[in-house]
Design a protein around this motif. Structure first.
Motif, short mmCIF file in Angstrom:
data_model
loop_
_atom_site.label_atom_id
_atom_site.label_comp_id
_atom_site.label_asym_id
_atom_site.label_seq_id
_atom_site.Cartn_x
_atom_site.Cartn_y
_atom_site.Cartn_z
N THR A 292 0.82 -1.22 0.00
CA THR A 292 0.00 0.00 0.00
C THR A 292 0.85 1.26 0.00
OG1 THR A 292 -1.81 -1.10 1.17
CG2 THR A 292 -1.75 1.29 1.27
N GLU A 293 1.68 1.39 1.02
CA GLU A 293 2.32 2.67 1.31
C GLU A 293 3.35 3.10 0.26
OE1 GLU A 293 2.72 6.19 3.33
OE2 GLU A 293 1.27 4.59 3.65
N THR A 294 4.26 2.21 -0.09
CA THR A 294 5.35 2.61 -0.98
C THR A 294 4.86 3.00 -2.36
OG1 THR A 294 6.83 1.12 0.22
CG2 THR A 294 7.59 1.94 -1.90
N THR A 295 3.99 2.17 -2.94
CA THR A 295 3.48 2.48 -4.28
C THR A 295 2.64 3.74 -4.27
OG1 THR A 295 3.48 0.13 -4.87
CG2 THR A 295 2.11 1.59 -6.21
N SER A 296 1.78 3.86 -3.26
CA SER A 296 0.94 5.05 -3.16
C SER A 296 1.78 6.31 -3.01
CB SER A 296 -0.01 4.90 -1.97
OG SER A 296 -0.75 6.08 -1.77
N THR A 297 2.78 6.27 -2.16
CA THR A 297 3.64 7.45 -1.96
C THR A 297 4.41 7.79 -3.22
OG1 THR A 297 3.86 6.88 0.38
CG2 THR A 297 5.46 8.43 -0.52
N THR A 298 4.89 6.79 -3.95
CA THR A 298 5.61 7.04 -5.21
C THR A 298 4.68 7.72 -6.22
OG1 THR A 298 7.01 5.09 -4.85
CG2 THR A 298 6.94 5.99 -7.07
N LEU A 299 3.43 7.28 -6.29
CA LEU A 299 2.47 7.90 -7.19
C LEU A 299 2.19 9.35 -6.80
CD1 LEU A 299 -0.03 4.95 -7.74
CD2 LEU A 299 1.33 6.08 -9.52
N ARG A 300 2.12 9.62 -5.51
CA ARG A 300 1.91 10.99 -5.06
C ARG A 300 3.10 11.87 -5.44
NH1 ARG A 300 1.60 10.00 0.75
NH2 ARG A 300 1.45 12.25 1.02
N TRP A 301 4.31 11.33 -5.31
CA TRP A 301 5.48 12.08 -5.78
C TRP A 301 5.40 12.32 -7.28
CZ3 TRP A 301 9.07 14.89 -3.60
CH2 TRP A 301 9.40 14.68 -2.26
N ALA A 302 4.93 11.32 -8.02
CA ALA A 302 4.81 11.49 -9.47
C ALA A 302 3.86 12.63 -9.81
CB ALA A 302 4.32 10.18 -10.11
N LEU A 303 2.74 12.70 -9.10
CA LEU A 303 1.78 13.78 -9.35
C LEU A 303 2.37 15.13 -9.00
CD1 LEU A 303 -1.46 12.08 -7.96
CD2 LEU A 303 -0.76 12.31 -10.35
N LEU A 304 3.15 15.17 -7.92
CA LEU A 304 3.80 16.43 -7.55
C LEU A 304 4.80 16.87 -8.61
CD1 LEU A 304 4.05 18.58 -5.30
CD2 LEU A 304 5.95 17.24 -4.38
N PHE A 305 5.58 15.93 -9.13
CA PHE A 305 6.55 16.28 -10.17
C PHE A 305 5.84 16.72 -11.45
CE2 PHE A 305 9.68 13.54 -7.76
CZ PHE A 305 10.53 14.58 -7.44
#
Length: 476
Positions: A292-305
């Motif tokens: 849950t956490e790692t993939t979700s956090t990576t996607l949130r970083w992707a949206l921020l970038f």
């Protein structure tokens, strides 16, 4: 008089034994009596602190927490040598508060020896039967992605915080493999569970003194009771699902990981076995949390970038339109969309979610580059030293997805091969294949359906609060 002298000698000898760095260990900062280097590194400044220590002491150094050494290893070649070429020696875990107190030596992440080998083999074999790492799983992922898209469309371009809803969506993918079901976005118990997972990742650290010295858990400053309660609540949720599976168990109808584990229990019977109820609960919890956490956090970083690099958002959407249009993305499209893959790789590198990998420990005394790493010593591998290595990634603190594209526009080369966000070696993250699939399918669908913008274009966007606006731009 002589008694006093004897006591002083014994006391000094005792203090000396608990002071300094044992001979043969890699160098490191000066130790203080009793405490060693305790307090040297603040958790909020750990990444920069280890970068500074590397400059001073080299790629391999030792930090003493009281009388226990922590060896930190930097550099791609060193990490690969110990985790890949010497993988058999460094495949163990040290004794931590997590695996010794909370998990009692069970699970997959913190276990060692025969139990770990037995359970990892079972987990991989079982999950592969349900499509783990195979392209047939993408249908389940895309069903969940499209459920997420529908939820986002309901927000009608209003600013919102995507964290919990994205966590729920990503978590549902692993839930389908573990539990054989998904949960609705408004399921109160499941929403509470997602919140607990967020808290768990914020309160735990494998390099914390309490992790190395479990006895420190009784000090209130380490919030152990909070962590313990989170574990207890998550495990209670999982146990409830397992009980439901057990009541309806049909050995001729195995639909998910829990069913497969129950089947294995019936095969093993009451014999000496690693397939216990505790092992099942802890393994499911670890898969659930990590999935849950790692993939979700990576996607949130992707949206921020994407918000901060609108030029790349335009490039990616142009390429996706040209290759698949509004068709449902599939893994077969990945090779046709090197720009998307390059963007994801740069997000993983730049976000640097796991600066220090989960600690390893040699199963025997090991000599390396003139130093001796004693058996069971906490050994941390700095993935940050690879992610920010200017010899591998020139201008490492610049966000530049193009670094992963070769002259012909393909995503390949040394930089891709040496990117190790999931660590490497025998204990590489079990969920790597699933995470890669999710990152590509989720992000591609996002870019097909929305334009991601900051709520206020004149200010920096962050992940807290109303991080951004997800503007609906296309529909089927």
């Amino acid at each position: 008089m002589w008694v006093t002298v004897a006591i002083l000698v014994v006391l000094i000898t005792f203090i000396w034994a608990l002071t300094g760095r044992p001979r043969g260990l890699p160098p490191g900062p000066t130790c203080y009596p009793i405490i060693g280097n305790f307090g040297l590194i603040k958790p909020s400044e750990a990444v920069q602190a280890h970068r500074n220590l590397r400059k001073k002491y080299g790629d391999i150094y030792t930090i003493m927490i009281f009388h226990k050494p922590m060896v930190i290893v930097h550099g791609y070649d060193n990490i690969r040598e110990l985790l890949v070429h010497q993988g058999d020696v460094f495949s163990e875990r040290p004794i931590t508060i997590g695996n010794a107190v909370l998990n009692k030596g069970k699970g997959l992440v913190g276990s060692s020896g025969a139990l770990w080998k037995d359970q990892r083999t079972f987990a991989l074999t079982t999950l592969r039967k349900f499509g783990f790492g195979k392209r047939c799983l993408q249908t389940q992922i895309m069903d969940e992605v499209d459920c997420l898209m529908e939820e986002l469309e309901k927000l009608e371009n209003k600013p919102f915080d995507i964290q919990n809803i994205l966590n729920t969506s990503v978590s549902n993918v692993i839930c389908s493999l573990l539990f054989g079901k998904r949960f609705g976005y408004e399921d109160a118990k499941f929403k509470h569970l997602i919140v607990l997972l967020n808290k768990l990742f914020l309160t735990g650290s494998a390099s914390s003194p309490v992790s190395i010295f479990p006895v420190l858990r009784f000090l209130p400053i380490f919030n152990f009771n909070t962590v313990k309660k989170i574990f207890r609540d998550v495990d209670a949720f999982i146990k409830g699902i397992i009980d439901g599976h057990r009541q309806n168990f049909d050995k001729s109808n195995i639909n998910d990981f829990i069913d497969a584990f129950l089947l294995e229990q019936t095969r093993k019977g009451e014999r000496d076995t690693t397939f216990t109820d505790d092992q099942m609960i802890i393994s499911v919890r670890e898969f659930f949390a990590a999935g849950t956490e790692t993939t979700s956090t990576t996607l949130r970083w992707a949206l921020l970038f994407l918000i901060h690099h609108p030029d790349w958002q335009t490039i990616l959407q142009r390429d996706i339109d040209g290759v698949i249009g509004q068709c449902q993305p599939k893994m077969e499209h990945k090779d046709q969309l090197p720009s998307v893959e390059a963007f994801i790789l740069e997000v993983q590198r730049h976000a640097n979610l796991t600066p220090l990998a989960v600690p390893h420990a040699p199963k025997e005394d090991f000599h390396f580059k003139g130093y001796m790493i004693p058996k069971r010593t906490f050994t941390f591998f700095s993935l940050d030293s690879v992610m920010t290595d200017p010899n591998i990634f020139p201008e490492p603190f610049k966000f530049a997805p193009e670094r992963f594209l070769n002259e012909s526009g393909k995503c390949s080369g040394e930089q891709k091969e040496k990117l190790i966000p999931f660590s490497t070696g025998r204990r590489i993250c079990l969920g790597e294949p699933l995470a890669k699939m999710e990152l590509f399918l989720f992000l591609t669908r996002f870019l097909q359906k929305f334009r991601i913008r900051s709520e206020n274009p004149r200010t920096s966007s962050t992940f807290g609060g109303n991080a951004g606006t997800y503007e609906h731009i296309k529909t089927f």
